[in-house]
Scaffold this motif. Structure first.
Motif, PDB file in Angstrom:
ATOM      1  N   VAL A  60       0.843  -1.195   0.000  1.00  0.00           N
ATOM      2  CA  VAL A  60       0.000   0.000   0.000  1.00  0.00           C
ATOM      3  C   VAL A  60       0.882   1.250   0.000  1.00  0.00           C
ATOM      4  N   PRO A  61       0.976   1.946  -1.139  1.00  0.00           N
ATOM      5  CA  PRO A  61       1.743   3.198  -1.165  1.00  0.00           C
ATOM      6  C   PRO A  61       0.945   4.321  -0.507  1.00  0.00           C
ATOM      7  N   LEU A  62       1.619   5.142   0.266  1.00  0.00           N
ATOM      8  CA  LEU A  62       0.965   6.267   0.946  1.00  0.00           C
ATOM      9  C   LEU A  62       1.394   7.576   0.296  1.00  0.00           C
ATOM     10  N   ASP A  63       0.594   8.606   0.463  1.00  0.00           N
ATOM     11  CA  ASP A  63       0.938   9.925  -0.057  1.00  0.00           C
ATOM     12  C   ASP A  63       2.125  10.482   0.718  1.00  0.00           C
ATOM     13  N   ALA A  64       2.859  11.359   0.072  1.00  0.00           N
ATOM     14  CA  ALA A  64       3.998  12.008   0.719  1.00  0.00           C
ATOM     15  C   ALA A  64       3.503  12.959   1.807  1.00  0.00           C
ATOM     16  N   VAL A  65       4.311  13.114   2.822  1.00  0.00           N
ATOM     17  CA  VAL A  65       3.991  14.026   3.913  1.00  0.00           C
ATOM     18  C   VAL A  65       5.258  14.845   4.198  1.00  0.00           C
ATOM     19  N   THR A  66       5.074  16.119   4.543  1.00  0.00           N
ATOM     20  CA  THR A  66       6.190  16.985   4.900  1.00  0.00           C
ATOM     21  C   THR A  66       6.165  17.192   6.397  1.00  0.00           C
ATOM     22  N   ILE A  67       7.305  16.921   7.034  1.00  0.00           N
ATOM     23  CA  ILE A  67       7.393  16.960   8.504  1.00  0.00           C
ATOM     24  C   ILE A  67       8.430  18.004   8.895  1.00  0.00           C
ATOM     25  N   ASN A  68       8.064  18.890   9.818  1.00  0.00           N
ATOM     26  CA  ASN A  68       8.991  19.909  10.312  1.00  0.00           C
ATOM     27  C   ASN A  68      10.033  19.269  11.215  1.00  0.00           C
ATOM     28  N   LEU A  69      11.294  19.561  10.903  1.00  0.00           N
ATOM     29  CA  LEU A  69      12.405  19.122  11.736  1.00  0.00           C
ATOM     30  C   LEU A  69      12.911  20.319  12.536  1.00  0.00           C
ATOM     31  N   ALA A  70      13.932  20.123  13.329  1.00  0.00           N
ATOM     32  CA  ALA A  70      14.515  21.207  14.134  1.00  0.00           C
ATOM     33  C   ALA A  70      15.297  22.167  13.230  1.00  0.00           C
ATOM     34  N   ASP A  71      15.492  23.377  13.698  1.00  0.00           N
ATOM     35  CA  ASP A  71      16.318  24.393  13.042  1.00  0.00           C
ATOM     36  C   ASP A  71      15.849  24.758  11.634  1.00  0.00           C
ATOM     37  N   GLY A  72      14.547  24.765  11.387  1.00  0.00           N
ATOM     38  CA  GLY A  72      14.017  25.212  10.107  1.00  0.00           C
ATOM     39  C   GLY A  72      14.117  24.201   8.976  1.00  0.00           C
ATOM     40  N   LYS A  76      10.658  15.487   3.684  1.00  0.00           N
ATOM     41  CA  LYS A  76       9.589  15.027   2.803  1.00  0.00           C
ATOM     42  C   LYS A  76       9.698  13.502   2.797  1.00  0.00           C
ATOM     43  N   LEU A  77       8.651  12.867   3.289  1.00  0.00           N
ATOM     44  CA  LEU A  77       8.661  11.413   3.464  1.00  0.00           C
ATOM     45  C   LEU A  77       7.492  10.791   2.715  1.00  0.00           C
ATOM     46  N   LYS A  78       7.821   9.834   1.904  1.00  0.00           N
ATOM     47  CA  LYS A  78       6.797   9.018   1.261  1.00  0.00           C
ATOM     48  C   LYS A  78       7.159   7.582   1.585  1.00  0.00           C
ATOM     49  N   MET A  79       6.178   6.812   2.007  1.00  0.00           N
ATOM     50  CA  MET A  79       6.453   5.432   2.384  1.00  0.00           C
ATOM     51  C   MET A  79       5.385   4.497   1.858  1.00  0.00           C
ATOM     52  N   GLU A 140      -1.351  -6.856  10.830  1.00  0.00           N
ATOM     53  CA  GLU A 140      -1.813  -6.569   9.476  1.00  0.00           C
ATOM     54  C   GLU A 140      -0.733  -5.910   8.617  1.00  0.00           C
ATOM     55  N   ILE A 141       0.301  -5.362   9.267  1.00  0.00           N
ATOM     56  CA  ILE A 141       1.428  -4.753   8.547  1.00  0.00           C
ATOM     57  C   ILE A 141       2.705  -5.454   9.011  1.00  0.00           C
ATOM     58  N   MET A 142       3.576  -5.784   8.052  1.00  0.00           N
ATOM     59  CA  MET A 142       4.808  -6.469   8.419  1.00  0.00           C
ATOM     60  C   MET A 142       6.057  -5.644   8.139  1.00  0.00           C
ATOM     61  N   ASP A 143       5.953  -4.614   7.302  1.00  0.00           N
ATOM     62  CA  ASP A 143       7.139  -3.802   7.033  1.00  0.00           C
ATOM     63  C   ASP A 143       6.741  -2.437   6.496  1.00  0.00           C
ATOM     64  N   VAL A 144       7.710  -1.524   6.575  1.00  0.00           N
ATOM     65  CA  VAL A 144       7.552  -0.158   6.086  1.00  0.00           C
ATOM     66  C   VAL A 144       8.742   0.124   5.181  1.00  0.00           C
ATOM     67  N   TYR A 145       8.468   0.678   4.010  1.00  0.00           N
ATOM     68  CA  TYR A 145       9.540   1.020   3.070  1.00  0.00           C
ATOM     69  C   TYR A 145       9.497   2.515   2.797  1.00  0.00           C
ATOM     70  N   TYR A 146      10.673   3.150   2.832  1.00  0.00           N
ATOM     71  CA  TYR A 146      10.770   4.549   2.412  1.00  0.00           C
ATOM     72  C   TYR A 146      10.828   4.551   0.881  1.00  0.00           C
ATOM     73  N   THR A 147       9.986   5.351   0.247  1.00  0.00           N
ATOM     74  CA  THR A 147      10.090   5.512  -1.196  1.00  0.00           C
ATOM     75  C   THR A 147      10.598   6.920  -1.549  1.00  0.00           C
ATOM     76  N   THR A 148      10.424   7.842  -0.628  1.00  0.00           N
ATOM     77  CA  THR A 148      11.031   9.182  -0.743  1.00  0.00           C
ATOM     78  C   THR A 148      11.458   9.607   0.652  1.00  0.00           C
ATOM     79  N   PHE A 149      12.697  10.096   0.753  1.00  0.00           N
ATOM     80  CA  PHE A 149      13.228  10.551   2.043  1.00  0.00           C
ATOM     81  C   PHE A 149      14.161  11.717   1.742  1.00  0.00           C
ATOM     82  N   VAL A 150      13.618  12.935   1.751  1.00  0.00           N
ATOM     83  CA  VAL A 150      14.375  14.115   1.370  1.00  0.00           C
ATOM     84  C   VAL A 150      14.382  15.103   2.535  1.00  0.00           C
ATOM     85  N   ILE A 151      15.582  15.550   2.894  1.00  0.00           N
ATOM     86  CA  ILE A 151      15.710  16.539   3.984  1.00  0.00           C
ATOM     87  C   ILE A 151      16.240  17.840   3.378  1.00  0.00           C
ATOM     88  N   GLN A 152      15.570  18.946   3.723  1.00  0.00           N
ATOM     89  CA  GLN A 152      16.040  20.260   3.288  1.00  0.00           C
ATOM     90  C   GLN A 152      16.120  21.191   4.461  1.00  0.00           C
TER      91      GLN A 152
END
Length: 152
Positions: A60-72, A76-79, A140-152
């Protein structure tokens, strides 16, 4: 001669009793060891890995989500979720995305820039997601895969 026969019989009687005693002790020892080993193998706890054989189901591919990290910075994570055959239908990704946001929010980007850091937090995310999608002890879930992992 009668006296000699009595002496021989008297000497043989203790030897025969010693043999019988040794045989009885050997049988008892074998029974105890065998019973103990059998009981151990019968009642010993089974390893967790042997109990848990998960069979892959749909992906099951999920939509990308943008998560605020520290220091601005932001992530961008898609899994993608690897469901098990126990999942009745395609799982809704909201629990997984919530777990990702909770885990990565306000995290220092430096921790996530290394392969070791990314894998460490991926394992934590997987554990949270698997727990979130466990229903009546059925995963019901056995694993999680990163399909996009971008830090800016």
């Amino acid at each position: 001669m009668a006296k000699d026969d009595k002496d021989k019989a008297a000497e043989e009687a203790p030897k025969g009793s010693k043999k019988k005693l040794i045989m009885i002790l050997a049988i008892v020892l074998v029974a105890l060891v065998g019973g103990g080993a059998g009981g151990y193998f019968m009642f010993a706890p089974k390893p967790a890995a042997a109990e848990e054989k998960l069979v892959a189901g749909i992906v099951v591919p999920l939509d990308a989500v943008t998560i605020n990290l520290a220091d601005g910075h932001y992530l961008k994570l898609k899994m993608t979720l690897q469901a098990t055959d126990k999942a009745a239908e395609a799982p809704d990704g909201s629990k997984a995305l919530d777990a990702a946001i909770s885990l990565f929010s306000n995290m220092d980007a430096k921790e996530l820039l290394t392969n070791e850091g990314r894998e460490k937090y991926k394992k934590q995310l997987k554990d949270k997601v698997v727990e979130a999608y466990t229903v009546d002890k059925e995963k019901e879930i056995m694993d999680v895969y990163y399909t996009t992992f971008v830090i800016q």
